[in-house]
Design a protein around this motif. Structure first.
Motif, PDB file in Angstrom:
ATOM      1  N   GLY A   1      -9.633   8.516  -5.968  1.00  0.00           N
ATOM      2  CA  GLY A   1      -8.901   7.287  -6.241  1.00  0.00           C
ATOM      3  C   GLY A   1      -9.176   6.261  -5.228  1.00  0.00           C
ATOM      4  N   MET A   2      -9.244   6.622  -3.841  1.00  0.00           N
ATOM      5  CA  MET A   2      -9.556   5.520  -2.970  1.00  0.00           C
ATOM      6  C   MET A   2     -10.957   4.919  -3.463  1.00  0.00           C
TER       7      MET A   2
ATOM      8  N   ASP B   1      -3.049   5.134  -0.715  1.00  0.00           N
ATOM      9  CA  ASP B   1      -4.140   4.208  -0.071  1.00  0.00           C
ATOM     10  C   ASP B   1      -4.326   4.836   1.332  1.00  0.00           C
TER      11      ASP B   1
ATOM     12  N   LYS C   1       0.849  -1.185  -0.007  1.00  0.00           N
ATOM     13  CA  LYS C   1       0.085   0.143  -0.003  1.00  0.00           C
ATOM     14  C   LYS C   1       0.942   1.299  -0.121  1.00  0.00           C
TER      15      LYS C   1
ATOM     16  N   GLU D   1     -12.372   4.661  -6.046  1.00  0.00           N
ATOM     17  CA  GLU D   1     -12.423   3.759  -7.335  1.00  0.00           C
ATOM     18  C   GLU D   1     -11.668   2.517  -6.999  1.00  0.00           C
ATOM     19  N   ARG D   2     -10.769   2.505  -6.051  1.00  0.00           N
ATOM     20  CA  ARG D   2      -9.977   1.316  -5.685  1.00  0.00           C
ATOM     21  C   ARG D   2     -10.560   0.405  -4.693  1.00  0.00           C
TER      22      ARG D   2
ATOM     23  N   ASP E   1      -1.693   8.367  -6.048  1.00  0.00           N
ATOM     24  CA  ASP E   1      -2.784   7.334  -5.850  1.00  0.00           C
ATOM     25  C   ASP E   1      -2.531   6.631  -4.529  1.00  0.00           C
TER      26      ASP E   1
END
Length: 259
Positions: free
Chosen positions: A126-127, A83, A8, A129-130, A81
């Motif tokens: 982004g979080m 985490d 991560k 989306e992931r 990006d």
């Protein structure tokens, strides 16, 4: 315990020393690639080298004031990006409320309210989306109880807490958690500066001031950056996905309340 964080990516603001450094060390130990941040390039590089030598992870260091747009852009360029985002920043200096002018008020609000919100706005898409994200905000015990001279810091951090209370519930369905760590009297340079100030005002030795303040804490000691960092790492772990919107005190029992 395997925290499930290997590989991560984590941005830890104001992490060259103190509690931010403790968080960076714990997350690096858990296997995260780290982006450090600080304004003193020498100290920042020392911390980067320490982590790089101790842990088998990538460690980048961004010397910048995270309260500025330029500083935020530099952090996000180093880790577009993340985490994990650990929001941390120096608070306004101790000062009586009557001495605060508009410029000082605005600076305090930008440091401890606006800046973390701006970074959250940047990293959350982004979080989501992931399907995984961990945001930890380092606030203060002063959110819960007044500390003389820290009214501006307390107000800004309490405002951040209230602001994010609704936001965290919007993010929860997407696997993104938002929690706040509230340090009490931690054994950091900031606390030591307080000892020196109290010693000068009282005429007592620094050792006597330190002992007296430790005696006020039920745990009879000050907290460490290491244990603070390990708590942060757990909140960022795969095991903490059901914890969000919480204010977690780390004060050795100093705040006297049942809830």
């Amino acid at each position: 315990m395997d925290l499930g964080l290997k590989g991560k990516k984590a941005i830890i603001c104001a992490s060259s020393r103190g509690l931010g450094k403790g968080c960076a060390e714990a997350l690096a130990e858990a296997g995260c690639d780290i982006v450090l941040n600080g304004r003193n390039e020498t100290v920042l590089e020392e911390t980067r080298t320490l982590l790089q030598n101790r842990f088998d992870v990538s460690v980048a260091a961004i010397a910048a004031d995270v309260s500025t747009r330029e500083g935020q852009e530099a952090l996000l360029a180093a880790c577009p990006d993340p985490d994990i985002l650990v929001n941390n920043n120096g608070g306004p200096p101790r000062r009586d409320y009557s001495e605060l002018d508009r410029a000082a008020l605005m600076e305090g609000v930008v440091q401890n309210f606006v800046t973390p919100i701006e970074l959250i706005q940047a990293v959350v898409p982004g979080m989501k989306e992931r399907g995984f994200g961990r945001i930890v905000n380092i606030t203060s015990l002063s959110v819960k109880m007044p500390i003389e001279g820290l009214d501006l810091s307390s107000g800004a951090r309490a405002g951040l807490t209230a602001f994010l209370a609704g936001v965290c519930r919007q993010l929860a369905p997407h696997g993104v958690t938002v929690n706040n760590l509230l340090p009490g009297k931690m054994d950091t340079d900031r606390l030591k500066g307080g000892f020196e100030r109290a010693a000068q005002q009282s005429g007592k030795s620094i050792e006597d001031v330190r002992a007296a303040q430790a005696a006020e804490i039920p745990a009879r000691r000050f907290g460490s950056a290491e244990e603070f960092g390990q708590t942060c790492a757990f909140l960022c772990s795969r095991h903490a996905g059901y914890i969000t919107g919480q204010n977690i005190l780390m004060d050795g029992g100093l705040y006297p309340a049942a809830f």
